[in-house]
Design an enzyme around this catalytic site. Structure first.
Site, PDB file in Angstrom:
ATOM      1  N   CYS A   4       3.665   6.865   7.692  1.00 19.36           N
ATOM      2  CA  CYS A   4       2.765   7.839   8.072  1.00 19.36           C
ATOM      3  C   CYS A   4       1.221   7.437   8.021  1.00 19.36           C
ATOM      4  O   CYS A   4       0.796   7.349   9.077  1.00 19.36           O
ATOM      5  CB  CYS A   4       3.048   8.982   7.273  1.00 19.36           C
ATOM      6  SG  CYS A   4       2.020  10.263   7.756  1.00 19.36           S
ATOM      7  N   ILE A  58       6.374   9.743  20.236  1.00 17.71           N
ATOM      8  CA  ILE A  58       5.904   8.379  20.114  1.00 17.71           C
ATOM      9  C   ILE A  58       5.413   7.771  21.578  1.00 17.71           C
ATOM     10  O   ILE A  58       4.455   7.427  21.811  1.00 17.71           O
ATOM     11  CB  ILE A  58       6.749   7.241  19.537  1.00 17.71           C
ATOM     12  CG1 ILE A  58       6.952   7.513  17.987  1.00 17.71           C
ATOM     13  CG2 ILE A  58       6.143   5.782  19.486  1.00 17.71           C
ATOM     14  CD1 ILE A  58       7.582   6.659  17.111  1.00 17.71           C
ATOM     15  N   HIS A  83     -13.711  36.522  18.414  1.00 13.09           N
ATOM     16  CA  HIS A  83     -14.242  36.406  19.758  1.00 13.09           C
ATOM     17  C   HIS A  83     -15.465  35.328  19.764  1.00 13.09           C
ATOM     18  O   HIS A  83     -16.338  35.928  18.924  1.00 13.09           O
ATOM     19  CB  HIS A  83     -14.296  37.615  20.395  1.00 13.09           C
ATOM     20  CG  HIS A  83     -14.627  37.461  21.930  1.00 13.09           C
ATOM     21  ND1 HIS A  83     -13.843  36.886  22.793  1.00 13.09           N
ATOM     22  CD2 HIS A  83     -15.880  37.465  22.460  1.00 13.09           C
ATOM     23  CE1 HIS A  83     -14.625  37.072  23.952  1.00 13.09           C
ATOM     24  NE2 HIS A  83     -16.067  37.254  23.794  1.00 13.09           N
ATOM     25  N   THR A 127       0.825  -1.100   0.006  1.00 10.23           N
ATOM     26  CA  THR A 127       0.048  -0.034   0.140  1.00 10.23           C
ATOM     27  C   THR A 127       0.879   1.193   0.032  1.00 10.23           C
ATOM     28  O   THR A 127       2.187   1.187   0.448  1.00 10.23           O
ATOM     29  CB  THR A 127      -0.899   0.051   1.147  1.00 10.23           C
ATOM     30  OG1 THR A 127      -0.098  -0.064   2.379  1.00 10.23           O
ATOM     31  CG2 THR A 127      -2.039  -0.959   1.234  1.00 10.23           C
ATOM     32  N   VAL A 168      17.177   2.779  31.030  1.00  9.74           N
ATOM     33  CA  VAL A 168      16.962   1.482  30.880  1.00  9.74           C
ATOM     34  C   VAL A 168      18.305   0.591  30.600  1.00  9.74           C
ATOM     35  O   VAL A 168      18.904   0.825  29.666  1.00  9.74           O
ATOM     36  CB  VAL A 168      15.877   1.014  29.933  1.00  9.74           C
ATOM     37  CG1 VAL A 168      15.544  -0.139  29.876  1.00  9.74           C
ATOM     38  CG2 VAL A 168      14.685   1.778  30.277  1.00  9.74           C
TER      39      VAL A 168
END
Ligand code: FAD
Ligand code: NAD
EC number: 1.8.1.4
Length: 471
Positions: free
Chosen positions: A45, A188, A450, A40, A242
């Site tokens: 994205c 992310i 406004h 595809t 980590v």
């Protein structure tokens, strides 16, 4: 292929960079081929990035709001239930609608679309391993590398997209994990932490730096959004490294240490999300066959006109320098085609907006306070909180602010930083102002409707050189 079959442009990769270049080149009357191996169009994205994540962010926000933020608005709801399968279906529908739309646009602009993996045979020929089997080759006067990026793995943790996941697994989980640990408090990490925490997960974000938000976020804004997200239930461990993890059928244990060295700790989680950044993707592209080099971070080396050292081979998007953002890839794609066709093109790298689609959203453009300090540039600050904005008060969504940075002598706008419900839309005004070299007074003297949230934008501008009216 004979010279007669040669294309004006062959594009490898049909992500945002590749498909936008293909459409633009088609519009310019060029004979174009776009090669994409995913099956595809739309790349990271549309298929596994911007679009599916925003679908989940939007709908998880609605769910969370109905559950926790409706009663005091005078809306009483009965039995609210999560149907995760349907939430994922709604996401898949948005994705397939858009990817098919892109395929239609390529057709409409006369672009030949080949489904397969491209690799350089020589400087003008790309060999394609077709998805349906077999092989073909195409030749181009110009070739554009638009192969994008992939997730950076965490050493010692095997991404299986079930217990140790990347963003691709995080947009497709089949059940809400009880406990989730997120390695990396960048965009992310925070977007996905928001989704799963709203759906009921107990989420802990572990970030190496003292500040969340990834590169570029203004420190004051980062501290402020961290407080807001913490109130929403996300736990943070900043300044924490980590060290490694242990995977088992039961889940994952993640070992951490203070970034400055100190006491080791272990977190248990059902699912661990690895979100420590992305790296350029050029695997299998056959760059060695044409002698193209990468820099130390795997980026294709280009000049200011997107040319590699072989001038008719160019590269744009995540595979090369600059922020890994879809709109940056899109701008570069158009500029690269213009360089080929007309000899000139333009992208203003000082003026690329960033948006984090949490609630509230965080958006910025131009320079942050820390950037300006580092560069020794003097600045004035104007801020306006949404708690003093009439529309935000009406909407009962008053968290956040607009912060503007301007040159004290010329009043020229230097940066805009926003936390607010529609910061991602509002930043377009800041981007336009910056692009046009506006002063903060130019913005402040522009009439804003406004009641709108955008009035906070105008008032923050006013506050840089004078006083805001409503604060
Ligand atoms: P890609 O989109 O990665 O496309 C490259 C394409 O090339 C891929 O489809 C790949 O299959 C194909 N390809 C690679 N090699 C070959 C080959 N040899 N032959 C044929 N095809 C090949 N950015 C934003 O601006 N806003 C957001 O909200 C946002 N959200 C994101 C959320 C997530 C979870 C992630 C992971 C990323 C997000 N991004 C966002 C970043 C954005 O997705 C990228 O910046 C953008 O996709 C880059 O476009 P690209 O065309 O350079 O690369
Ligand atoms: P990032 O670079 O934004 O953030 C990664 C974070 O992980 C950094 O804050 C870093 O300090 C931290 N980190 C690195 N190693 C670590 C470790 N060992 N322990 C703890 N923390 C560690 O990367 P990302 O969030 O993975 O996103 C990748 C790319 O995708 C980015 O370029 C981003 O711009 C793009 N993206 C954009 C959007 C958007 O525009 N809304 C959304 C998603 C992704």
């Amino acid at each position: 292929a004979t010279e007669a079959e040669s294309r004006d442009l062959v594009i490898i990769g049909g992500g945002v960079a590749g498909y936008v270049a293909a459409i633009k080149a088609g519009q310019e009357g060029m004979k174009v081929t776009c090669i994409e191996k995913r099956g595809t169009l739309g790349g990271t994205c549309l298929n596994v990035g911007c679009i599916p994540s925003k679908s989940l962010l939007n709908n998880s926000h609605l769910y969370h709001q109905i559950l926790h933020d409706s009663k005091h608005r005078g809306i009483e709801v009965g039995d609210v239930k999560l149907n995760l399968e349907q939430l994922m279906k709604a996401k898949d529908q948005s994705v397939s609608g858009l990817t098919k739309g892109v395929e239609f646009l390529l057709k409409k602009n006369g672009v030949e679309y080949i489904k397969g993996a491209g690799s350089f045979q020589d400087e003008h020929t790309v060999k394609v391993q077709l998805n349906d089997g077999g092989e073909t080759s195409v030749t181009g006067k110009n070739i554009l590398i638009a192969t994008g990026s992939e997730v950076t793995p965490f050493p010692g943790l095997q991404i299986d997209e079930k217990t140790v996941i990347s963003s691709t697994g995080a947009i497709a989980l089949e059940k809400v994990p009880k406990k989730m640990t997120v390695i990396g408090g960048g965009i992310i990490g925070l977007e996905m932490a928001s989704v799963w925490s709203r759906l009921g997960s107990e989420v802990t974000v572990v970030e190496f730096l003292d500040q969340i938000g990834g590169p570029g976020m203004d420190t004051e804004i980062a501290k402020s959004i961290q407080k807001i997200l913490k109130k929403q239930g996300i736990k943070f461990k900043t300044g924490t490294k980590v060290l490694g993890g242990e995977q088992s059928g039961e889940g994952v244990k993640v070992n951490v240490d203070s970034a400055k060295g100190g006491k080791e700790e272990t977190f248990d989680a059902d699912v661990v999300l690895v979100a420590i950044g992305r790296r350029p993707y050029t695997e299998g592209l056959g760059l060695e066959n044409i002698g193209l080099e990468l820099d130390e971070r795997g980026r294709v080396i280009i000049d200011s006109e997107y040319r590699t050292k072989i001038p008719h081979i160019r590269c744009v998007g995540d595979a090369t320098f600059g922020p890994m953002l879809a709109h940056k890839a899109e701008e570069e794609a158009v500029a690269a085609v213009e360089y080929i066709k007309k000899g000139y093109g333009h992208v203003n790298y000082g003026c690329i907006p960033s948006v984090m689609y949490t609630f509230p959203e965080v958006a910025w453009v131009g320079q942050s306070e820390q950037d300006l300090k580092k560069a020794g540039i003097k600045y004035r600050i104007g801020t306006f909180p949404f708690s003093a904005n009439s529309r935000a008060k009406t909407n009962l969504d008053t968290e956040g602010m607009v912060k503007m940075l301007a040159d004290p002598e010329t009043d020229r706008l230097l940066g805009v930083h926003i936390i607010g419900p529609n910061a991602g839309e509002m930043i377009a005004e800041g981007t336009l102002a910056l692009e046009y070299g506006a002063s903060s007074e130019d913005i402040a003297r522009t009439c804003h409707a406004h009641p709108t949230l955008a009035e906070a934008f105008k008032e923050a501008a006013m506050a840089t050189y004078s006083k805001a009216i409503h604060y």
